[in-house]
Scaffold this active site. Structure first.
Site, PDB file in Angstrom:
ATOM      1  N   ALA A 238     -43.024  21.044 -43.285  1.00 39.03           N
ATOM      2  CA  ALA A 238     -42.516  19.907 -42.510  1.00 39.03           C
ATOM      3  C   ALA A 238     -42.090  18.752 -43.417  1.00 39.03           C
ATOM      4  O   ALA A 238     -42.211  18.807 -44.637  1.00 39.03           O
ATOM      5  CB  ALA A 238     -43.580  19.454 -41.513  1.00 39.03           C
ATOM      6  N   HIS A 239     -41.611  17.692 -42.783  1.00 32.67           N
ATOM      7  CA  HIS A 239     -41.040  16.548 -43.508  1.00 32.67           C
ATOM      8  C   HIS A 239     -42.073  15.851 -44.388  1.00 32.67           C
ATOM      9  O   HIS A 239     -43.244  15.712 -44.033  1.00 32.67           O
ATOM     10  CB  HIS A 239     -40.424  15.551 -42.526  1.00 32.67           C
ATOM     11  CG  HIS A 239     -41.391  15.022 -41.505  1.00 32.67           C
ATOM     12  ND1 HIS A 239     -42.229  13.966 -41.749  1.00 32.67           N
ATOM     13  CD2 HIS A 239     -41.641  15.416 -40.239  1.00 32.67           C
ATOM     14  CE1 HIS A 239     -42.948  13.712 -40.680  1.00 32.67           C
ATOM     15  NE2 HIS A 239     -42.619  14.590 -39.746  1.00 32.67           N
ATOM     16  N   ASN A 240     -41.621  15.423 -45.560  1.00 37.13           N
ATOM     17  CA  ASN A 240     -42.410  14.636 -46.514  1.00 37.13           C
ATOM     18  C   ASN A 240     -43.603  15.385 -47.112  1.00 37.13           C
ATOM     19  O   ASN A 240     -44.480  14.779 -47.714  1.00 37.13           O
ATOM     20  CB  ASN A 240     -42.895  13.325 -45.884  1.00 37.13           C
ATOM     21  CG  ASN A 240     -41.758  12.348 -45.627  1.00 37.13           C
ATOM     22  OD1 ASN A 240     -41.206  12.316 -44.528  1.00 37.13           O
ATOM     23  ND2 ASN A 240     -41.399  11.586 -46.642  1.00 37.13           N
TER      24      ASN A 240
END
Length: 356
Positions: A238-240
């Site tokens: 997922a993001h980051n």
């Protein structure tokens, strides 16, 4: 290739005929005359008596019981097997350098020396393709993507805008890198407002990414896959998220947003990791586990939620005894009830006797 030549290649010691010709490498249970195989895990020693292989790569302390078998002793039989496999494995024809006529290149695309852009590849404006990179058919690269030297992008891969891929990396078919992260803010009326995902994905050097992997762009900043990471098929990141150097992750694992995975971690299949936590270097999370809190100590972890390996095994052993323990408790309750009844009768009779 002679057994003697293989032994010299892997630095092994021969027990048997070094002049025997080897023509292929196969699994021990499928090997036949002329094949070489290996035993690195002792659970495969059960095939020793039935295999038709001509030679085996084994550890230095392996018990060589078959007199008709040729053995090559090595410190690491699995590493030796990989060395031999590379010799016998068929090599793909190298792609032809240049840009295929059906490829579509946007404005300002830079293609390095010796790079190969295959049929029907679509590359957005401002992309940089470094020397000797290989991009196979039907791949889509968004604007401002950078592909490093000697990197291979297989067919039907999509890299969204701004994605950066380092040198000597491999991305397998069906993988999507840089799609929007899963970010939505709840609204007073019960609806969800999309949070803009403005960051990018950075893939460092010597990374290998399997088929149908999805790595989301950061909300702000970067989602980063550090050098030497190896990702199996069907993984979601997922993001980051940051995946530390030389970490390996097996299929169907999922890592939620803003989590940092430490260097040299081993994440087994179907592991789920929640967001906004971290793991220290040299952590092993075993298959099917769920990680709900940060892991602050190196070692093996298992369970849902995860616990240190030894503790998880003790709890698992205790759980397996529960049916028998429940039966014992029920029996004890019945015995106690009988004793209480008998005691009550005795006390009643005693009271009646005193009243007389």
């Amino acid at each position: 290739m002679l057994v003697q030549e293989i032994a010299e290649l892997v630095g092994g010691q021969i027990l048997g005929d070094g002049e025997r010709d080897i023509t292929n490498v196969r699994k021990i249970e499928e090997a036949g005359p002329g094949d070489i195989s290996f035993i690195a895990n002792l659970k495969y020693a059960k095939f020793l008596d039935t295999t038709h292989a001509s030679a085996l790569l084994v550890g230095n302390d392996f018990a060589t019981t078959r007199q008709d078998m040729i053995y090559i002793r090595t410190a690491d039989p699995y590493a030796a097997f990989l060395t031999v496999l590379k010799i016998f494995a068929p090599q793909d024809e190298p792609p032809v350098p240049g840009v295929h006529p059906t490829a579509v290149l946007g404005d300002g695309v830079t293609v390095g020396e010796g790079a190969s852009i295959g049929p029907y590849v679509v590359i957005g404006g401002g992309c940089t393709i470094c020397d000797r990179a290989v991009i196979y058919p039907h791949t889509v690269l968004g604007s401002s993507v950078m592909i490093g030297e000697d990197t291979i992008i297989h067919a039907n891969v999509t890299l969204y805008r701004g994605t950066r891929v380092g040198n000597r990396s491999i991305i397998s078919s069906g993988t999507v890198i840089g799609a929007d992260g899963f970010g939505f803010a709840p609204q007073p009326d019960g609806s969800w407002e999309k949070i803009p995902q403005t960051g990018i994905v950075v893939i460092e050097d010597d990374v290998e990414i399997g088929a149908n992997v999805t790595i989301d762009r950061a909300t702000l900043g970067e989602t980063r896959i550090c050098r030497g990471v190896k990702l199996d098929n069907l993984i979601h990141i997922a993001h980051n998220v940051v995946i530390g150097p030389n970490t390996v992750i097996a299929a169907q694992a999922g890592i939620s947003g803003s989590t940092h995975i430490g260097e040299g971690n081993m994440i087994a299949g179907q592991v789920g990791i929640v967001g906004h936590i971290e793991t220290v270097p040299n952590v092993i999370v075993e298959a099917g586990s769920g990680v709900s809190k940060s892991i602050r100590k190196a070692g093996r972890y298992f369970g849902h939620p995860v616990k240190e390996h030894a503790q998880a095994l003790r709890q698992e052993g205790a759980l397996r005894q529960l049916p028998d323990l429940l039966a014992e408790i029920r029996e004890m309750r019945n015995r106690i009830a009988v004793l209480e009844t008998a005691l009550s009768i005795t006390e009643t009779e005693s009271g009646e006797s005193e009243s007389r």
